[in-house]
Enzyme design. Structure first.
Site, PDB file in Angstrom:
ATOM      1  N   ASP A  14      32.918  75.394 -29.847  1.00 52.91           N
ATOM      2  CA  ASP A  14      33.722  76.466 -29.455  1.00 52.91           C
ATOM      3  C   ASP A  14      32.714  77.633 -30.407  1.00 52.91           C
ATOM      4  OD1 ASP A  14      35.348  75.468 -28.685  1.00 52.91           O
ATOM      5  OD2 ASP A  14      36.677  74.878 -29.884  1.00 52.91           O
ATOM      6  N   GLY A  41      33.786  73.063 -23.235  1.00 51.22           N
ATOM      7  CA  GLY A  41      34.908  74.789 -22.254  1.00 51.22           C
ATOM      8  C   GLY A  41      33.961  75.541 -22.721  1.00 51.22           C
ATOM      9  N   HIS A  42      33.274  76.083 -22.025  1.00 44.96           N
ATOM     10  CA  HIS A  42      31.793  76.918 -21.845  1.00 44.96           C
ATOM     11  C   HIS A  42      33.061  78.771 -20.833  1.00 44.96           C
ATOM     12  CE1 HIS A  42      29.078  74.544 -23.304  1.00 44.96           C
ATOM     13  NE2 HIS A  42      30.192  74.489 -24.348  1.00 44.96           N
ATOM     14  N   GLN A 226      29.612  71.687 -27.542  1.00 42.91           N
ATOM     15  CA  GLN A 226      29.911  70.977 -28.897  1.00 42.91           C
ATOM     16  C   GLN A 226      29.249  72.015 -29.846  1.00 42.91           C
ATOM     17  OE1 GLN A 226      29.111  67.716 -26.785  1.00 42.91           O
ATOM     18  NE2 GLN A 226      31.291  68.589 -26.059  1.00 42.91           N
TER      19      GLN A 226
HETATM   20  P1  IMO Z   1      32.496  73.187 -26.748  1.00 38.44           P
HETATM   21  O1  IMO Z   1      31.306  72.600 -25.548  1.00 38.44           O
HETATM   22  C1  IMO Z   1      35.379  71.647 -29.990  1.00 38.44           C
HETATM   23  C2  IMO Z   1      36.316  67.145 -30.795  1.00 38.44           C
HETATM   24  C3  IMO Z   1      38.105  67.368 -30.545  1.00 38.44           C
HETATM   25  C4  IMO Z   1      37.625  66.241 -32.012  1.00 38.44           C
HETATM   26  C5  IMO Z   1      36.027  65.859 -31.784  1.00 38.44           C
HETATM   27  C6  IMO Z   1      36.107  64.483 -30.856  1.00 38.44           C
HETATM   28  O2  IMO Z   1      33.301  74.122 -25.756  1.00 38.44           O
HETATM   29  O3  IMO Z   1      32.544  73.717 -27.738  1.00 38.44           O
HETATM   30  P2  IMO Z   1      36.058  64.412 -28.392  1.00 38.44           P
HETATM   31  O4  IMO Z   1      36.354  64.519 -26.825  1.00 38.44           O
HETATM   32  O5  IMO Z   1      34.833  64.529 -27.854  1.00 38.44           O
HETATM   33  O6  IMO Z   1      35.866  62.834 -28.304  1.00 38.44           O
HETATM   34  O7  IMO Z   1      36.887  64.678 -29.111  1.00 38.44           O
HETATM   35  O8  IMO Z   1      35.604  67.274 -31.514  1.00 38.44           O
HETATM   36  N1  IMO Z   1      35.091  68.289 -29.095  1.00 38.44           N
HETATM   37  C7  IMO Z   1      34.957  70.042 -30.115  1.00 38.44           C
HETATM   38  N2  IMO Z   1      36.086  70.698 -30.281  1.00 38.44           N
HETATM   39  N3  IMO Z   1      34.439  72.200 -29.012  1.00 38.44           N
HETATM   40  C8  IMO Z   1      33.948  71.722 -28.225  1.00 38.44           C
HETATM   41  O9  IMO Z   1      32.883  71.682 -27.172  1.00 38.44           O
HETATM   42  C9  IMO Z   1      34.309  70.132 -27.903  1.00 38.44           C
HETATM   43  N4  IMO Z   1      33.847  68.753 -27.688  1.00 38.44           N
HETATM   44  C10 IMO Z   1      34.521  68.020 -28.303  1.00 38.44           C
HETATM   45  O10 IMO Z   1      38.451  68.130 -30.781  1.00 38.44           O
HETATM   46  O11 IMO Z   1      37.517  67.255 -32.985  1.00 38.44           O
HETATM   47 MG    MG Z   2      35.318  74.089 -26.583  1.00 38.12          MG
END
Ligand code: IMO
Ligand code: MG
Length: 426
Positions: A14, A41-42, A226
Site C-alpha cells: 500500500d 490493490g493498485h 505488496q
Molecule cells: P498491494 O499490492 C497491503 C497483507 C495482508 C496480510 C498479509 C498476507 O496493494 O500493496 P495474503 O492475502 O497476501 O495472504 O495476506 O499480507 N497484504 C497486503 N497488504 N497491500 C497489499 O498489496 C497486500 N497484499 C497482502 O493484509 O497481512
Molecule cells: Mg493494497
C-alpha cells in the site's frame, strides 16, 4: 542499454506503487506483474477518474502498452475477467494488450474455503486478504494439487486433474472443520473450462514474450505487488504474503533475468502502514495515528479494513532497500503529514536493553523492539499545490533530506496528492 525498471514497495504494501507505475509507464512498452494476485490493490487517479486494479497490471491504462501477468502470479479467473470487463466499461482497451502466462497458477474456490477455515481455526491468524493466495502458492510448491492457467484450456485434461484433486481437497477441508463446504469435481471442471475459454485470447508463454520483446529493444517495467516487508523470505515472517514480493521475485516470477534491470525505484510512504497481523514497532494507537488514517484514507483497497498507521521506520526500510536493491526512492503521501506539529522518524530500535540499527529476522524479536525516534518540526501548511522542491516549505525539505540520509538513497519523486499532476520530480 534498454530501460528495464522495477517499481517495488519498501514497506508492508500500500505504498501507492500504482501511481508511480502509472507515471513511469510512458517510458516503457510493457508493464509486468510477477508476484501476488488479487490480494493487490493498485489505485491510479487520472483526469479525476479513479481506477482500482488488483490482478491486471496498471500499464493497461496507457495506450500502446502491453500489460503482462507473468508466471509468478496466482490468478482467480472470475476476478481477472471481471476486472477486464470493468475497465472496458470505463473505456479502457482490454484485448490483445493484456497477456496472461499459461504458467501462472490458478486459484480455485476450495483455496478460498481453506484460507477462511485456517484463519478461523488456527491460534495465529495472519489477517490475510482472504483471496486464496496462501493456499494457491502452497499448492504450487507442494506440486501434487496445483493447476496452471494453460491446463484450463484443455477440458478433458482439466476434468481428469480435478477428479484427482477435489476429493483430496474435500478430505483436507473436512480435517480443518466439519463445517466446511464440499466441492464437486465435475461442476468445477465445467465452470473452469468455461472460464478458460474466456481467458484463452489472453493466454501466452510470457517468458518467451518478454525475451522477444527485450531482444527488439522494448522497455519493460516490473510492477511489484505488496512490499518487501511482506516478502515470504525477507519480510516479517510468518506475517507476510506467500510470494516473493521484493525484487527477488522478478527473476523467478517472470523468467526475465533481474540483472538486466537498469533502475530499481523503491516506493515508500512518508509514514508507515500495515494491514492484518504482525509486528509494527512504530504503530500509533493515538489521535495522531487516527489523524493519519483519516487524512490518508488508510482503508484497504481490497478488503476495506482500516490500516494500522505509524511513523516512518528507517530501520525497517533500510532492510528493504538492501533486499530489493533499490537505487532511488519515490516518497508518497507527504501531504498527509501537513497538519502535524511535529513528525517522528524511527532511526534505531531498543532491543533487550541495547540500541540496534538492524532489522531482526524473527517476528517475535521485532515485537519486542521499541522505536528510538528523532523528532522534526512539521510544516503546518497545505503542500498539495507544490510542483517543485523549492516550493515545499523548509521543514518538509528537511524531512525529505533526513530520510535520504538515513536510507543512503536519493529521492527522485515526491507525491503530494493522488493525481498524476500532484508530483514533484527531483
Ligand atoms: P498491494 O499490492 C497491503 C497483507 C495482508 C496480510 C498479509 C498476507 O496493494 O500493496 P495474503 O492475502 O497476501 O495472504 O495476506 O499480507 N497484504 C497486503 N497488504 N497491500 C497489499 O498489496 C497486500 N497484499 C497482502 O493484509 O497481512
Ligand atoms: Mg493494497
Amino acid at each position: 542499454m534498454t530501460a528495464c525498471t522495477s517499481v517495488v514497495g519498501l514497506q508492508w504494501g500500500d505504498e501507492a506503487k500504482g501511481k508511480i507505475v502509472d507515471l513511469l509507464t510512458p517510458d516503457h512498452d510493457l508493464v509486468v506483474r510477477y508476484n501476488g494476485g488479487p490480494n493487490a490493490g493498485h489505485t491510479v487517479v487520472c483526469d479525476g477518474q479513479s481506477f482500482k486494479l488488483s490482478l491486471i497490471p496498471t500499464g493497461i491504462l496507457r495506450p500502446n502498452v502491453q500489460a503482462v501477468v507473468a508466471n509468478g502470479v496466482v490468478v482467480y479467473p472470475p476476478k481477472f475477467l471481471e476486472e477486464g470487463a470493468g475497465l472496458r466499461a470505463k473505456g479502457i482497451k482490454v484485448g490483445n494488450n493484456l497477456i496472461l502466462s499459461d504458467q501462472a497458477h490458478v486459484i480455485f474456490p476450495y483455496h478460498l474455503e481453506e484460507e477462511s477455515l485456517r484463519e478461523k481455526a488456527q491460534g495465529q491468524s495472519i489477517g490475510t486478504t482472504g483471496r486464496g493466495i496462501g493456499p494457491c502458492y502452497q499448492e504450487k510448491v507442494g506440486r501434487h494439487l496445483a493447476i496452471r492457467v494453460g491446463e484450463l484450456l484443455d477440458p478433458d485434461h482439466l476434468r481428469r486433474r480435478l477428479r484427482e484433486i477435489v476429493p483430496i481437497k474435500n478430505r483436507l477441508l473436512r480435517g480443518l472443520s466439519a463445517e466446511t463446504r464440499s466441492f464437486d469435481a465435475d461442476s468445477l471442471s465445467e465452470e473452469y473450462a468455461a472460464l478458460g475459454q474466456q481467458l484463452r485470447p489472453h493466454v501466452a508463454d510470457t517468458v518467451r514474450l518478454l525475451h522477444e520483446a527485450y531482444a527488439r529493444g522494448r522497455r519493460i517495467l516490473f510492477e511489484g505487488a505488496q512490499g518487501t516487508l511482506l516478502d515470504v523470505d525477507h519480510g516479517t515472517f510468518p506475517f507476510v504474503t506467500s510470494s516473493s514480493s521484493s525484487t527477488t521475485g522478478i527473476w523467478s516470477g517472470s523468467g526475465f533475468p533481474a540483472r538486466r534491470l537498469t533502475r530499481i525505484v523503491g516506493v515508500i510512504k512518508a509514514y508507515s502502514t500495515r494491514v492484518g497481523q504482525g509486528p509494527f514497532p512504530t504503530e500509533l494507537h493515538d489521535a495522531v495515528g487516527e489523524h493519519i488514517r483519516q487524512t490518508g484514507k488508510e482503508y484497504g483497497t481490497v478488503t476495506g479494513r482500516p490500516r494500522r498507521c505509524g511513523w516512518f521506520d528507517a530501520v525497517a526500510v533500510r532492510h528493504a532497500v538492501m533486499v530489493s536493491g533499490a537505487d532511488e526512492l519515490a516518497i508518497m503521501l507527504l501531504d498527509v503529514l501537513s497538519d502535524l506539529d511535529e513528525i517522528r522518524i524511527c532511526t534505531a530500535y531498543q532491543y533487550e536493553g541495547c540500541r540496534t540499527e538492524h532489522f531482526p529476522p524473527f517476528a517475535h524479536q521485532l515485537e519486542r523492539c521499541k522505536p528510538i525516534y528523532e523528532t522534526l518540526p512539521g510544516w503546518k501548511c497545505d503542500i498539495s499545490g507544490c510542483r517543485s522542491l523549492e516550493q515545499l516549505p523548509a521543514a518538509a525539505r528537511t524531512y525529505l533530506e533526513r530520510i535520504q540520509t538515513l536510507l543512503g538513497l536519493p529521492i527522485r519523486i515526491v507525491s503530494i496528492g493522488p493525481d498524476r499532476e500532484q508530483t514533484i520530480f527531483c
